[in-house]
Design an enzyme around this catalytic site. Structure first.
Site, PDB file in Angstrom:
ATOM      1  N   HIS A  79      -2.494  -1.219  -3.424  1.00  0.00           N
ATOM      2  CA  HIS A  79      -3.564  -0.166  -3.308  1.00  0.00           C
ATOM      3  C   HIS A  79      -3.323   1.089  -4.197  1.00  0.00           C
ATOM      4  O   HIS A  79      -2.445   1.731  -3.956  1.00  0.00           O
ATOM      5  CB  HIS A  79      -3.525   0.365  -2.108  1.00  0.00           C
ATOM      6  N   SER A 136       0.792  -1.251   0.051  1.00  0.00           N
ATOM      7  CA  SER A 136      -0.214  -0.052   0.086  1.00  0.00           C
ATOM      8  C   SER A 136       0.620   1.115   0.007  1.00  0.00           C
ATOM      9  O   SER A 136       1.743   1.321  -0.962  1.00  0.00           O
ATOM     10  CB  SER A 136      -0.902  -0.192   1.065  1.00  0.00           C
ATOM     11  N   THR A 137       0.792   2.167   0.918  1.00  0.00           N
ATOM     12  CA  THR A 137       1.430   3.320   1.052  1.00  0.00           C
ATOM     13  C   THR A 137       2.932   3.149   0.922  1.00  0.00           C
ATOM     14  O   THR A 137       3.547   2.538   1.625  1.00  0.00           O
ATOM     15  CB  THR A 137       1.181   4.220   2.432  1.00  0.00           C
ATOM     16  N   ASP A 151      -4.487  -4.646   6.027  1.00  0.00           N
ATOM     17  CA  ASP A 151      -5.034  -5.573   4.843  1.00  0.00           C
ATOM     18  C   ASP A 151      -3.920  -6.493   4.560  1.00  0.00           C
ATOM     19  O   ASP A 151      -2.678  -6.128   4.437  1.00  0.00           O
ATOM     20  CB  ASP A 151      -5.353  -4.675   3.642  1.00  0.00           C
ATOM     21  N   MET A 176      -0.175   0.902   5.173  1.00  0.00           N
ATOM     22  CA  MET A 176      -0.986   1.454   6.464  1.00  0.00           C
ATOM     23  C   MET A 176      -2.098   0.469   6.717  1.00  0.00           C
ATOM     24  O   MET A 176      -2.739  -0.074   5.698  1.00  0.00           O
ATOM     25  CB  MET A 176      -1.427   2.945   6.365  1.00  0.00           C
TER      26      MET A 176
END
Length: 373
Positions: free
Chosen positions: A213, A187-188, A309, A306
């Site tokens: 993501h 993600s991030t 997930d 973050m």
């Protein structure tokens, strides 16, 4: 890299930079609705934003790309060169903006969100959740700064200059049962981390499926960019795509991706559905499908991001016999998803970003040796 220390309950201060008054107001309303966030200020252009930053440094900047006086990419580069601050690019949902978005991520931006627009109550609620989640994640991130420009080395030209070499015949690249399928979730900070991993893999790397993501319409450009940089081929996944050695499939934005076993081969299924762990695509959805379809023939890798997930899905993969990896805290932009997976006992091994590609190839080599005995 490490997470920023807790702020003892202080709200995360956000600076919004966008030339559209309506976008500034909508973003302000969305961000201010979260009790953990506050809009420190808004600015219609980078010059006004720079003046505001001189007075008070925000925790996070939401930055538009196309603006008068100075474009967002130029402003981003100035921020990263002078005083790195976590920057989230807020972009329109267009294919044409994809290249600029990728340049921003390479230039040090930590994440991207699509500009909120008028729609159904359900859409606005999803937009609010995503924007606030990204703001909180960015506040914990330490920008890695712009990626250095590659050193250009003069070399003798070959036929590759006109025609690319023929890649492996897909009919011969079908993974047999026993071949490791590599499943990666991020993600991030994941876009550049994924580039680090995939660039380090050889052309004969095992099949790879990825959930990053990222908003829809941007994943195709992201895949094309990686394909131009890596020895393996990279593409945005389509429903029914075969999972092949030497190729990585990236889940399209806003759709889930699942691994399926069809006889002695694997393919991916792309489907709509509710957000899982607040995300679509969801890492948990991919990892759970891998646990069910591939079991011990899979390798799970959870990287910077973050939230949680992928943590449960990675545990299910490990329980099904898969070898699992988690990126360590020091090399994460945000040590959220890997931390949650480690705390649940889902990671067989915790390694820095620079070692993930090697661990993938070691796992694939071990599988090959086992089959030859």
């Amino acid at each position: 890299m490490t997470e920023r220390p807790p702020r003892s309950g202080r709200k995360t201060r956000v600076l919004i930079v966008d030339d559209s008054a309506s976008v500034r107001q909508t973003l302000s309303d969305i961000i201010s609705s979260d009790p953990a966030l506050e809009v420190m200020a808004t600015a219609a252009d980078p010059y006004a934003a720079a003046e505001r930053i001189r007075q008070e440094v925000p925790d996070v900047i939401f930055l538009d790309i196309e603006m008068p006086k100075m474009d967002g990419l130029t402003f981003l580069r100035k921020i990263m060169a002078q005083r790195p601050i976590p920057v989230v690019i807020c972009s329109s949902l267009t294919e044409s903006g994809s290249d600029a978005l990728l340049q921003a991520l390479e230039g040090g931006a930590v994440d991207v969100v699509t500009k909120p627009r008028v729609g159904s109550i359900e859409f606005l609620q999803m937009s609010r959740m995503q924007i606030c989640d990204v703001a909180k994640a960015a506040a914990q991130a330490r920008p890695r700064g712009p990626r250095p420009k590659p050193i250009v080395v003069e070399r003798k030209l070959t036929a590759d200059a006109m025609l690319p070499p023929v890649r492996a015949n897909p009919a011969r690249a079908m993974p047999e049962i026993g071949t490791k399928i590599i499943c990666i979730g991020a993600s991030t900070g994941g876009t550049e981390a994924l580039r680090d991993v995939l660039e380090a893999l050889p052309a004969n790397a095992p099949p790879i499926v990825i959930v990053q993501h990222m908003p829809e319409k941007f994943t195709a450009a992201f895949a094309r960019r990686l394909d131009s940089l890596c020895a393996i081929s990279v593409k945005e996944a389509e429903d029914g795509d075969d999972v092949l050695a030497g190729r990585a499939l990236i889940a399209p934005g806003n759709l889930h991706m699942m691994l399926q076993r069809i006889g002695a081969r694997f393919r991916v299924s792309i489907a709509d559905g509710p957000a899982v762990c607040r995300h679509r695509p969801s890492v948990d959805v991919l990892f759970r499908s891998a646990a069910q379809a591939a079991g011990a023939n899979a390798v799970g890798v959870i990287m910077t991001g973050m939230g949680d997930d992928g943590a449960q899905g990675l545990l299910e993969m490990k329980t099904a016999g898969a070898f699992t990896l988690a990126q360590d805290a020091d090399s994460c932009v945000v040590f959220g998803m890997p931390k949650e997976a480690i705390e649940r006992g889902a990671a067989s091994k915790v390694v820095p970003l620079a070692r993930i590609a090697g661990e993938i190839m070691t796992a694939a080599h071990a599988s090959t040796l086992a089959k030859s005995r």
